[in-house]
Design a protein around this motif. Structure first.
Motif, PDB file in Angstrom:
ATOM      1  N   PRO A  91       0.826  -1.222   0.000  1.00  0.00           N
ATOM      2  CA  PRO A  91       0.000   0.000   0.000  1.00  0.00           C
ATOM      3  C   PRO A  91       0.860   1.272   0.000  1.00  0.00           C
ATOM      4  O   PRO A  91       0.435   2.313  -0.498  1.00  0.00           O
ATOM      5  CB  PRO A  91      -0.834  -0.111   1.282  1.00  0.00           C
ATOM      6  CG  PRO A  91      -0.287  -1.250   2.063  1.00  0.00           C
ATOM      7  CD  PRO A  91       0.516  -2.106   1.143  1.00  0.00           C
ATOM      8  N   SER A  92       2.076   1.175   0.562  1.00  0.00           N
ATOM      9  CA  SER A  92       2.972   2.347   0.552  1.00  0.00           C
ATOM     10  C   SER A  92       3.323   2.718  -0.890  1.00  0.00           C
ATOM     11  O   SER A  92       3.441   3.894  -1.230  1.00  0.00           O
ATOM     12  CB  SER A  92       4.246   2.044   1.342  1.00  0.00           C
ATOM     13  OG  SER A  92       3.926   1.700   2.662  1.00  0.00           O
ATOM     14  N   TRP A  93       3.508   1.721  -1.726  1.00  0.00           N
ATOM     15  CA  TRP A  93       3.790   1.983  -3.138  1.00  0.00           C
ATOM     16  C   TRP A  93       2.627   2.718  -3.790  1.00  0.00           C
ATOM     17  O   TRP A  93       2.818   3.707  -4.490  1.00  0.00           O
ATOM     18  CB  TRP A  93       4.104   0.683  -3.891  1.00  0.00           C
ATOM     19  CG  TRP A  93       3.762   0.776  -5.355  1.00  0.00           C
ATOM     20  CD1 TRP A  93       2.736   0.180  -6.005  1.00  0.00           C
ATOM     21  CD2 TRP A  93       4.449   1.569  -6.342  1.00  0.00           C
ATOM     22  NE1 TRP A  93       2.734   0.536  -7.332  1.00  0.00           N
ATOM     23  CE2 TRP A  93       3.769   1.395  -7.562  1.00  0.00           C
ATOM     24  CE3 TRP A  93       5.558   2.420  -6.303  1.00  0.00           C
ATOM     25  CZ2 TRP A  93       4.154   2.019  -8.749  1.00  0.00           C
ATOM     26  CZ3 TRP A  93       5.948   3.062  -7.482  1.00  0.00           C
ATOM     27  CH2 TRP A  93       5.260   2.853  -8.684  1.00  0.00           C
ATOM     28  N   PHE A  94       1.400   2.257  -3.523  1.00  0.00           N
ATOM     29  CA  PHE A  94       0.255   2.891  -4.186  1.00  0.00           C
ATOM     30  C   PHE A  94       0.079   4.336  -3.700  1.00  0.00           C
ATOM     31  O   PHE A  94      -0.284   5.210  -4.472  1.00  0.00           O
ATOM     32  CB  PHE A  94      -1.013   2.052  -4.002  1.00  0.00           C
ATOM     33  CG  PHE A  94      -0.930   0.750  -4.783  1.00  0.00           C
ATOM     34  CD1 PHE A  94      -0.953   0.765  -6.170  1.00  0.00           C
ATOM     35  CD2 PHE A  94      -0.760  -0.463  -4.131  1.00  0.00           C
ATOM     36  CE1 PHE A  94      -0.839  -0.417  -6.903  1.00  0.00           C
ATOM     37  CE2 PHE A  94      -0.646  -1.644  -4.848  1.00  0.00           C
ATOM     38  CZ  PHE A  94      -0.682  -1.633  -6.244  1.00  0.00           C
ATOM     39  N   ARG A  95       0.394   4.590  -2.400  1.00  0.00           N
ATOM     40  CA  ARG A  95       0.316   5.982  -1.916  1.00  0.00           C
ATOM     41  C   ARG A  95       1.384   6.842  -2.584  1.00  0.00           C
ATOM     42  O   ARG A  95       1.136   7.982  -2.969  1.00  0.00           O
ATOM     43  CB  ARG A  95       0.472   6.023  -0.392  1.00  0.00           C
ATOM     44  CG  ARG A  95      -0.861   5.888   0.344  1.00  0.00           C
ATOM     45  CD  ARG A  95      -0.736   6.216   1.823  1.00  0.00           C
ATOM     46  NE  ARG A  95      -0.086   5.131   2.555  1.00  0.00           N
ATOM     47  CZ  ARG A  95      -0.720   4.057   3.029  1.00  0.00           C
ATOM     48  NH1 ARG A  95      -2.015   3.932   2.865  1.00  0.00           N
ATOM     49  NH2 ARG A  95      -0.073   3.117   3.683  1.00  0.00           N
ATOM     50  N   PHE A  96       2.574   6.263  -2.733  1.00  0.00           N
ATOM     51  CA  PHE A  96       3.666   6.994  -3.394  1.00  0.00           C
ATOM     52  C   PHE A  96       3.307   7.288  -4.853  1.00  0.00           C
ATOM     53  O   PHE A  96       3.416   8.422  -5.325  1.00  0.00           O
ATOM     54  CB  PHE A  96       4.945   6.144  -3.313  1.00  0.00           C
ATOM     55  CG  PHE A  96       6.080   6.621  -4.185  1.00  0.00           C
ATOM     56  CD1 PHE A  96       6.911   7.655  -3.772  1.00  0.00           C
ATOM     57  CD2 PHE A  96       6.334   6.035  -5.424  1.00  0.00           C
ATOM     58  CE1 PHE A  96       7.969   8.102  -4.571  1.00  0.00           C
ATOM     59  CE2 PHE A  96       7.383   6.466  -6.226  1.00  0.00           C
ATOM     60  CZ  PHE A  96       8.202   7.496  -5.804  1.00  0.00           C
ATOM     61  N   GLU A  97       2.853   6.254  -5.550  1.00  0.00           N
ATOM     62  CA  GLU A  97       2.524   6.428  -6.978  1.00  0.00           C
ATOM     63  C   GLU A  97       1.442   7.497  -7.159  1.00  0.00           C
ATOM     64  O   GLU A  97       1.531   8.349  -8.053  1.00  0.00           O
ATOM     65  CB  GLU A  97       2.058   5.089  -7.557  1.00  0.00           C
ATOM     66  CG  GLU A  97       1.876   5.144  -9.063  1.00  0.00           C
ATOM     67  CD  GLU A  97       1.149   3.925  -9.611  1.00  0.00           C
ATOM     68  OE1 GLU A  97       0.297   3.346  -8.883  1.00  0.00           O
ATOM     69  OE2 GLU A  97       1.425   3.542 -10.766  1.00  0.00           O
ATOM     70  N   ALA A  98       0.438   7.470  -6.280  1.00  0.00           N
ATOM     71  CA  ALA A  98      -0.644   8.460  -6.389  1.00  0.00           C
ATOM     72  C   ALA A  98      -0.112   9.870  -6.128  1.00  0.00           C
ATOM     73  O   ALA A  98      -0.510  10.830  -6.806  1.00  0.00           O
ATOM     74  CB  ALA A  98      -1.759   8.118  -5.400  1.00  0.00           C
ATOM     75  N   ALA A  99       0.799  10.011  -5.153  1.00  0.00           N
ATOM     76  CA  ALA A  99       1.351  11.340  -4.841  1.00  0.00           C
ATOM     77  C   ALA A  99       2.188  11.858  -6.012  1.00  0.00           C
ATOM     78  O   ALA A  99       2.147  13.053  -6.342  1.00  0.00           O
ATOM     79  CB  ALA A  99       2.189  11.283  -3.568  1.00  0.00           C
ATOM     80  N   VAL A 100       2.942  10.973  -6.655  1.00  0.00           N
ATOM     81  CA  VAL A 100       3.731  11.395  -7.820  1.00  0.00           C
ATOM     82  C   VAL A 100       2.789  11.809  -8.953  1.00  0.00           C
ATOM     83  O   VAL A 100       2.940  12.884  -9.553  1.00  0.00           O
ATOM     84  CB  VAL A 100       4.680  10.264  -8.298  1.00  0.00           C
ATOM     85  CG1 VAL A 100       5.340  10.638  -9.629  1.00  0.00           C
ATOM     86  CG2 VAL A 100       5.748   9.971  -7.242  1.00  0.00           C
ATOM     87  N   LYS A 101       1.782  10.971  -9.219  1.00  0.00           N
ATOM     88  CA  LYS A 101       0.884  11.249 -10.362  1.00  0.00           C
ATOM     89  C   LYS A 101      -0.008  12.468 -10.126  1.00  0.00           C
ATOM     90  O   LYS A 101      -0.465  13.090 -11.080  1.00  0.00           O
ATOM     91  CB  LYS A 101       0.031  10.016 -10.669  1.00  0.00           C
ATOM     92  CG  LYS A 101       0.838   8.918 -11.362  1.00  0.00           C
ATOM     93  CD  LYS A 101      -0.060   7.828 -11.905  1.00  0.00           C
ATOM     94  CE  LYS A 101       0.755   6.848 -12.753  1.00  0.00           C
ATOM     95  NZ  LYS A 101      -0.078   5.760 -13.283  1.00  0.00           N
TER      96      LYS A 101
END
Ligand code: F0G
Length: 459
Positions: free
Chosen positions: A79-89
């Motif tokens: 889930p940390s990856w998905f939060r990171f990816e969303a913040a970048v996008k």
């Protein structure tokens, strides 16, 4: 914010502190000699104010430390990856986000796929690792910053701009051999100078008309966006994140060191739209960095970055950040110390060529000044001149375009009294500049020589 008062204060208070260690002049003299007169070789505990870099050295916020507790260390699909990816996008809506442990890993992956002998990569000014990764692939790295960008004293609001005429001419002649055009925002090696939105639009248009991909080296995107907000017509009413999204929309991809504006102690990414290229890059990622949902980072790093990205675009922070860098630069300027003007975003660059005009470029005036600042006041800075850029791909040595000493300001780390001390030390060293010796290099590594070279003073 109350506009009645003009004093710019740190928009935070201190929550936990780190001690600084005082040293004597004698101890520093010994330490720098032991280090082969290379500031990178010092023990950090022998440094009082560390302005070597703004990379990975910022203070994390309470909310970043809290986010770290949510770090999920699942190998795949955390889930940390998905939060990171969303913040970048949220800021950079590219189709593919490929996490890396830092910026140069993104560069190595990209250039190992698109670089190679016979290829040419233009940039306003390549940062040292970017140039090294382009050249390591066998390609040529070409700097095309506007002429004002080469002159430390010329005032221009967007001195990091690409020379659009030169870019167009180069594309006319060589588009088939140019796999990507890069633009570094802000232009670190050229004095931390911003690039205007108009210029970014111009680069984008030229690249699209020749069918050549356009990538950003976006380490200091938020600082660059703040300069656009402050200096460019029609931009002052926009949200910083809105300006950032427009910048991203003009490009086809980006490399990123998250150790700068996003307040990471480590981290980076490669983001892009092209599906084929993304697939090739992910294959390289798996070879050396890790699975595509962590890419060399822990879940807790990804969490800290996702939160840091939100803080990086806050106007109160950016106003303080840019004004506090200018506070140092303006004070040195007023004291007669030659600095690159206008003052850039993350650092003040002292013009060592002007200050130490008695030392020829091949005796490294920037290194001479950096050593003197350490010996005199325990300040660690970084030469950005012939030591960093003097060795040519054909093996010869040539003077760099500028001889700069960079005083990089870590984010949210030092207070105004620390900076007042820096002003006092630099001004005092500048008064005695004519007495400083030049240096010769006595050991030189093959690549990125400035990191590990050793020197001795010329008697
Ligand atoms: N591009 C730019 C413009 C940079 O300033 C840096 C790093 C990189 C790429 C590489 O990123 O360090 O995460 O691998 N600059 C630091 C500095 C080291 O001190 O300016 P990295």
């Amino acid at each position: 914010m109350d506009q009645t008062f003009t004093t710019i204060i740190e928009p935070f208070r201190i929550h936990s502190v780190e001690p600084l260690r005082m040293t004597t002049a004698e101890e520093r003299s010994f330490a720098i000699e032991q280090a082969g007169f290379n500031l990178f070789n010092l023990h950090a505990e022998d440094v009082l104010i560390d302005l070597l870099t703004d990379s990975g050295t910022g203070a994390m916020s309470r909310d970043q430390w809290a986010a770290i507790q949510h770090g999920d260390e699942s190998y795949a699909g955390s889930p940390s990856w998905f939060r990171f990816e969303a913040a970048v996008k949220e800021l950079f809506p590219f189709r593919h986000v490929i996490p890396t442990h830092q910026g140069r890993a993104a560069e190595r992956i990209l250039f190992s796929v698109v670089g190679g002998p016979g290829k040419l990569v233009p940039n306003n000014t390549h940062f040292d690792t970017t140039r090294a990764n382009v050249e390591f692939s066998g390609a040529e790295a070409r700097d095309l910053v506007i002429p004002e960008g080469h002159d430390a004293a010329t005032i221009h609001p967007f001195k990091g701009n690409m020379d659009l005429g030169a870019l167009e001419t180069l594309l006319q002649e060589r588009a088939a051999t140019i796999p990507v055009v890069f633009l570094t925002i802000t232009n670190n090696s050229g004095g931390g100078q911003p690039v205007s939105l108009a210029n970014i639009r111009g680069v984008s248009e030229i690249c699209r008309s020749y069918g050549v991909p356009f990538f950003l080296d976006a380490c200091r995107f938020a600082e660059n966006a703040w300069f656009i907000h402050e200096r460019e017509e029609g931009q002052s009413q926009r949200d910083i994140s809105d300006i950032v999204r427009e910048i991203a929309s003009l490009a086809d991809g980006m490399t990123m060191s998250a150790k700068k504006d996003p307040f990471g102690n480590i981290g980076g990414w490669l983001a892009l739209n092209d599906d084929d290229l993304a697939e090739k890059c992910r294959n390289m990622l798996i070879l050396t960095e890790g699975f595509p949902t962590y890419g060399g980072l822990t879940g807790r790093d990804l969490e800290a970055l996702a939160q840091g990205l939100k803080e990086a675009v806050q106007p109160d922070y950016l106003r303080y950040r840019i004004r506090s860098t200018a506070y140092l630069g303006d004070a040195l300027d007023a004291a007669g110390v030659p600095v690159v003007k206008p003052i850039g975003g993350h650092a003040v660059y002292v013009d060592a060529k002007a200050l130490l005009s008695h030392i020829p470029p091949l005796q490294y005036p920037g290194q001479a000044l950096a050593v003197a600042l350490y010996k005199s006041g325990g300040i660690r800075s970084c030469e950005i001149g012939t030591v960093m850029f003097g060795r040519q791909p054909d093996g010869t040595e040539a003077p760099a375009a500028m001889e700069l000493v960079r005083l990089a300001i870590p984010r949210r780390t030092y207070t105004q009294s620390h900076i007042d001390y820096v002003i006092e030390v630099v001004t005092s060293v500048a008064k005695d500049a004519a007495s400083l010796p030049g240096y010769r290099m006595v050991r030189e590594p093959q690549a990125l020589r400035h990191f590990t070279a050793q020197f001795e003073p010329i008697a």
